[in-house]
Design an enzyme around this catalytic site. Sequence first.
Site, PDB file in Angstrom:
ATOM      1  N   GLY A   1       7.595  80.974  41.826  1.00  0.00           N
ATOM      2  CA  GLY A   1       7.476  79.899  40.825  1.00  0.00           C
ATOM      3  C   GLY A   1       6.191  80.013  40.036  1.00  0.00           C
ATOM      4  O   GLY A   1       5.479  79.028  39.840  1.00  0.00           O
ATOM      5  N   ALA A   2       5.918  81.237  39.548  1.00  0.00           N
ATOM      6  CA  ALA A   2       4.632  81.485  38.874  1.00  0.00           C
ATOM      7  C   ALA A   2       4.761  81.452  37.356  1.00  0.00           C
ATOM      8  O   ALA A   2       3.874  81.922  36.650  1.00  0.00           O
ATOM      9  CB  ALA A   2       4.074  82.832  39.333  1.00  0.00           C
ATOM     10  N   SER A   3       5.848  80.889  36.841  1.00  0.00           N
ATOM     11  CA  SER A   3       6.043  80.888  35.388  1.00  0.00           C
ATOM     12  C   SER A   3       5.158  79.869  34.680  1.00  0.00           C
ATOM     13  O   SER A   3       4.858  80.019  33.491  1.00  0.00           O
ATOM     14  CB  SER A   3       7.506  80.601  35.049  1.00  0.00           C
ATOM     15  OG  SER A   3       7.899  79.330  35.540  1.00  0.00           O
ATOM     16  N   ARG A   4       4.754  78.839  35.390  1.00  0.00           N
ATOM     17  CA  ARG A   4       3.952  77.773  34.751  1.00  0.00           C
ATOM     18  C   ARG A   4       3.248  76.958  35.824  1.00  0.00           C
ATOM     19  O   ARG A   4       3.405  77.218  37.022  1.00  0.00           O
ATOM     20  CB  ARG A   4       4.849  76.872  33.898  1.00  0.00           C
ATOM     21  CG  ARG A   4       6.007  76.274  34.670  1.00  0.00           C
ATOM     22  CD  ARG A   4       6.889  75.416  33.765  1.00  0.00           C
ATOM     23  NE  ARG A   4       7.855  74.681  34.557  1.00  0.00           N
ATOM     24  CZ  ARG A   4       9.058  75.136  34.896  1.00  0.00           C
ATOM     25  NH1 ARG A   4       9.421  76.339  34.498  1.00  0.00           N
ATOM     26  NH2 ARG A   4       9.880  74.402  35.630  1.00  0.00           N
TER      27      ARG A   4
ATOM     28  N   THR B   1      12.951  81.972  38.023  1.00  0.00           N
ATOM     29  CA  THR B   1      14.404  82.147  38.115  1.00  0.00           C
ATOM     30  C   THR B   1      14.948  82.788  36.841  1.00  0.00           C
ATOM     31  O   THR B   1      16.109  83.167  36.796  1.00  0.00           O
ATOM     32  CB  THR B   1      15.127  80.787  38.319  1.00  0.00           C
ATOM     33  OG1 THR B   1      14.805  79.936  37.217  1.00  0.00           O
ATOM     34  CG2 THR B   1      14.727  80.138  39.625  1.00  0.00           C
TER      35      THR B   1
ATOM     36  N   SER C   1       2.468  68.889  49.510  1.00  0.00           N
ATOM     37  CA  SER C   1       2.121  67.761  48.638  1.00  0.00           C
ATOM     38  C   SER C   1       1.553  66.656  49.521  1.00  0.00           C
ATOM     39  O   SER C   1       1.952  66.522  50.688  1.00  0.00           O
ATOM     40  CB  SER C   1       3.361  67.224  47.920  1.00  0.00           C
ATOM     41  OG  SER C   1       3.078  65.959  47.336  1.00  0.00           O
TER      42      SER C   1
ATOM     43  N   TYR D   1      11.934  64.637  48.352  1.00  0.00           N
ATOM     44  CA  TYR D   1      10.756  65.490  48.105  1.00  0.00           C
ATOM     45  C   TYR D   1       9.745  65.352  49.248  1.00  0.00           C
ATOM     46  O   TYR D   1       9.221  66.353  49.758  1.00  0.00           O
ATOM     47  CB  TYR D   1      10.145  65.066  46.768  1.00  0.00           C
ATOM     48  CG  TYR D   1       8.963  65.887  46.306  1.00  0.00           C
ATOM     49  CD1 TYR D   1       9.145  67.158  45.763  1.00  0.00           C
ATOM     50  CD2 TYR D   1       7.673  65.371  46.380  1.00  0.00           C
ATOM     51  CE1 TYR D   1       8.058  67.891  45.319  1.00  0.00           C
ATOM     52  CE2 TYR D   1       6.581  66.096  45.933  1.00  0.00           C
ATOM     53  CZ  TYR D   1       6.780  67.360  45.397  1.00  0.00           C
ATOM     54  OH  TYR D   1       5.703  68.082  44.958  1.00  0.00           O
TER      55      TYR D   1
ATOM     56  N   ALA E   1      10.332  64.441  52.300  1.00  0.00           N
ATOM     57  CA  ALA E   1      10.895  65.072  53.505  1.00  0.00           C
ATOM     58  C   ALA E   1      10.731  66.593  53.424  1.00  0.00           C
ATOM     59  O   ALA E   1      10.386  67.245  54.418  1.00  0.00           O
ATOM     60  CB  ALA E   1      12.364  64.695  53.653  1.00  0.00           C
TER      61      ALA E   1
ATOM     62  N   LYS F   1       8.445  68.284  51.851  1.00  0.00           N
ATOM     63  CA  LYS F   1       7.041  68.687  51.972  1.00  0.00           C
ATOM     64  C   LYS F   1       6.506  68.416  53.390  1.00  0.00           C
ATOM     65  O   LYS F   1       5.662  69.166  53.881  1.00  0.00           O
ATOM     66  CB  LYS F   1       6.196  67.961  50.916  1.00  0.00           C
ATOM     67  CG  LYS F   1       6.567  68.343  49.472  1.00  0.00           C
ATOM     68  CD  LYS F   1       6.381  69.823  49.204  1.00  0.00           C
ATOM     69  CE  LYS F   1       6.529  70.165  47.723  1.00  0.00           C
ATOM     70  NZ  LYS F   1       6.325  71.594  47.446  1.00  0.00           N
TER      71      LYS F   1
HETATM   72  P1  NDP Z   1       6.464  73.105  37.636  1.00  0.00           P
HETATM   73  O1  NDP Z   1       7.693  72.303  37.465  1.00  0.00           O
HETATM   74  O2  NDP Z   1       5.463  73.165  36.540  1.00  0.00           O
HETATM   75  O3  NDP Z   1       6.868  74.622  38.044  1.00  0.00           O
HETATM   76  C1  NDP Z   1       7.797  74.843  39.058  1.00  0.00           C
HETATM   77  C2  NDP Z   1       7.930  76.320  39.322  1.00  0.00           C
HETATM   78  O4  NDP Z   1       8.893  76.496  40.380  1.00  0.00           O
HETATM   79  C3  NDP Z   1       8.428  77.088  38.133  1.00  0.00           C
HETATM   80  O5  NDP Z   1       7.750  78.314  38.049  1.00  0.00           O
HETATM   81  C4  NDP Z   1       9.898  77.320  38.458  1.00  0.00           C
HETATM   82  O6  NDP Z   1      10.362  78.546  37.943  1.00  0.00           O
HETATM   83  C5  NDP Z   1       9.856  77.430  39.966  1.00  0.00           C
HETATM   84  N1  NDP Z   1      11.159  77.167  40.573  1.00  0.00           N
HETATM   85  C6  NDP Z   1      11.892  76.028  40.533  1.00  0.00           C
HETATM   86  N2  NDP Z   1      13.047  76.194  41.192  1.00  0.00           N
HETATM   87  C7  NDP Z   1      13.049  77.455  41.677  1.00  0.00           C
HETATM   88  C8  NDP Z   1      13.949  78.215  42.450  1.00  0.00           C
HETATM   89  N3  NDP Z   1      15.126  77.727  42.874  1.00  0.00           N
HETATM   90  N4  NDP Z   1      13.621  79.481  42.770  1.00  0.00           N
HETATM   91  C9  NDP Z   1      12.456  80.013  42.343  1.00  0.00           C
HETATM   92  N5  NDP Z   1      11.550  79.350  41.604  1.00  0.00           N
HETATM   93  C10 NDP Z   1      11.847  78.083  41.275  1.00  0.00           C
HETATM   94  O7  NDP Z   1       5.804  72.568  38.988  1.00  0.00           O
HETATM   95  P2  NDP Z   1       4.277  72.420  39.468  1.00  0.00           P
HETATM   96  O8  NDP Z   1       3.478  73.563  39.009  1.00  0.00           O
HETATM   97  O9  NDP Z   1       3.836  71.054  39.167  1.00  0.00           O
HETATM   98  O10 NDP Z   1       4.487  72.499  41.053  1.00  0.00           O
HETATM   99  C11 NDP Z   1       4.339  73.689  41.785  1.00  0.00           C
HETATM  100  C12 NDP Z   1       4.362  73.347  43.260  1.00  0.00           C
HETATM  101  O11 NDP Z   1       3.339  72.397  43.531  1.00  0.00           O
HETATM  102  C13 NDP Z   1       5.676  72.716  43.722  1.00  0.00           C
HETATM  103  O12 NDP Z   1       5.979  73.159  45.026  1.00  0.00           O
HETATM  104  C14 NDP Z   1       5.347  71.241  43.736  1.00  0.00           C
HETATM  105  O13 NDP Z   1       6.159  70.534  44.626  1.00  0.00           O
HETATM  106  C15 NDP Z   1       3.898  71.261  44.174  1.00  0.00           C
HETATM  107  N6  NDP Z   1       3.142  70.066  43.836  1.00  0.00           N
HETATM  108  C16 NDP Z   1       2.937  69.689  42.527  1.00  0.00           C
HETATM  109  C17 NDP Z   1       2.206  68.544  42.250  1.00  0.00           C
HETATM  110  C18 NDP Z   1       1.924  68.084  40.875  1.00  0.00           C
HETATM  111  O14 NDP Z   1       1.325  66.999  40.728  1.00  0.00           O
HETATM  112  N7  NDP Z   1       2.284  68.814  39.832  1.00  0.00           N
HETATM  113  C19 NDP Z   1       1.657  67.713  43.338  1.00  0.00           C
HETATM  114  C20 NDP Z   1       1.928  68.201  44.648  1.00  0.00           C
HETATM  115  C21 NDP Z   1       2.638  69.335  44.878  1.00  0.00           C
HETATM  116  P3  NDP Z   1      11.321  78.701  36.640  1.00  0.00           P
HETATM  117  O15 NDP Z   1      10.533  79.539  35.711  1.00  0.00           O
HETATM  118  O16 NDP Z   1      12.493  79.428  37.166  1.00  0.00           O
HETATM  119  O17 NDP Z   1      11.651  77.349  36.123  1.00  0.00           O
END
Ligand code: NDP
Length: 249
Positions: free
Chosen positions: A12-15, A37, A144, A157, A159, A161
């Site tokens: 999930g390193a796209s953003r 994805t 989280s 969510y 559950a 985490k």
């Molecule tokens: P974003 O929504 O900005 O990014 C989510 C990333 O997860 C994207 O790169 C997306 O990839 C990827 N992703 C989603 N579904 C899948 C899948 N089925 N398989 C592979 N990759 C997938 O989220 P955040 O950067 O905010 O969050 C990142 C992590 O940090 C998450 O685990 C989130 O729960 C956790 N977190 C975030 C918080 C916040 O305040 N933002 C707080 C606490 C925890 P794609 O390019 O495919 O869309």
Amino acid sequence: MQLQGKVALVTGASRGIGRAVAVQLARDGARVYCTSTRPGGCADTLAAVAALPAGCGRAEALVADVTEPAAAEALAVAVLDRAGRLDLLVNNAGITRDSLFLRMTPEDFDVVVGTNLRGAFLVCKAFARSMARARGGRIVNIGSVVGLTGNAGQANYAASKAGLIGLSKSLAQELAGRGITVNVVAPGFIATDMTAVLAPEVKQAMLAQIPLQRFGEPEDVARVVSFLCSDAAAYVTGQTLVVDGGMTM
Ligand code: NDP
């Protein structure tokens, strides 16, 4: 350059947080495999890594949906084929599907747990054997604070985490003898696409609960992940490190 020569994977390193983690690990010297994805999903991340000074690590993109066991296995084959090993695994891919419990459907529950918890399980499983054989490595799972506190509207969510913490502690115990540490980084409110959708009044109410008086940036989380991946954290395992500006202390 505390991660010079290391090979890393960030799901999930796209953003958001995943992108910041990938860039930080590369800045600290690691060669980083980034997943999305979507083909081309990590283009901005690769561009950010390419813009780092000479001597930093480089990045490469791979496509994987972590909910698919075959995709997790294919990810391991791709990384091990290209780099020969994986030193640092960051399970960051995650989603939300918020609603109050009485309205939450079994599908809302399954898709969130399936991505955030089962997805991390599948990717850990795909890489654990090779990391164990190498007798070393770091796994950092992005949890989280709501996995510790619960949160109205996020039963699925929270559950997922909380489950990630149990998974990580169990893996930490099983893999310690192989020199592998497993930890969780639990962010609070971080400014990303995931939180951008929240209503302004919800954001304001959250800000009022943060002693450091600002939302976290993805880089606040990324630096802590890099620390846990570094030699400086060699004696830290099975821990959950909260990065929330003091919100849940
Ligand atoms: P974003 O929504 O900005 O990014 C989510 C990333 O997860 C994207 O790169 C997306 O990839 C990827 N992703 C989603 N579904 C899948 C899948 N089925 N398989 C592979 N990759 C997938 O989220 P955040 O950067 O905010 O969050 C990142 C992590 O940090 C998450 O685990 C989130 O729960 C956790 N977190 C975030 C918080 C916040 O305040 N933002 C707080 C606490 C925890 P794609 O390019 O495919 O869309």
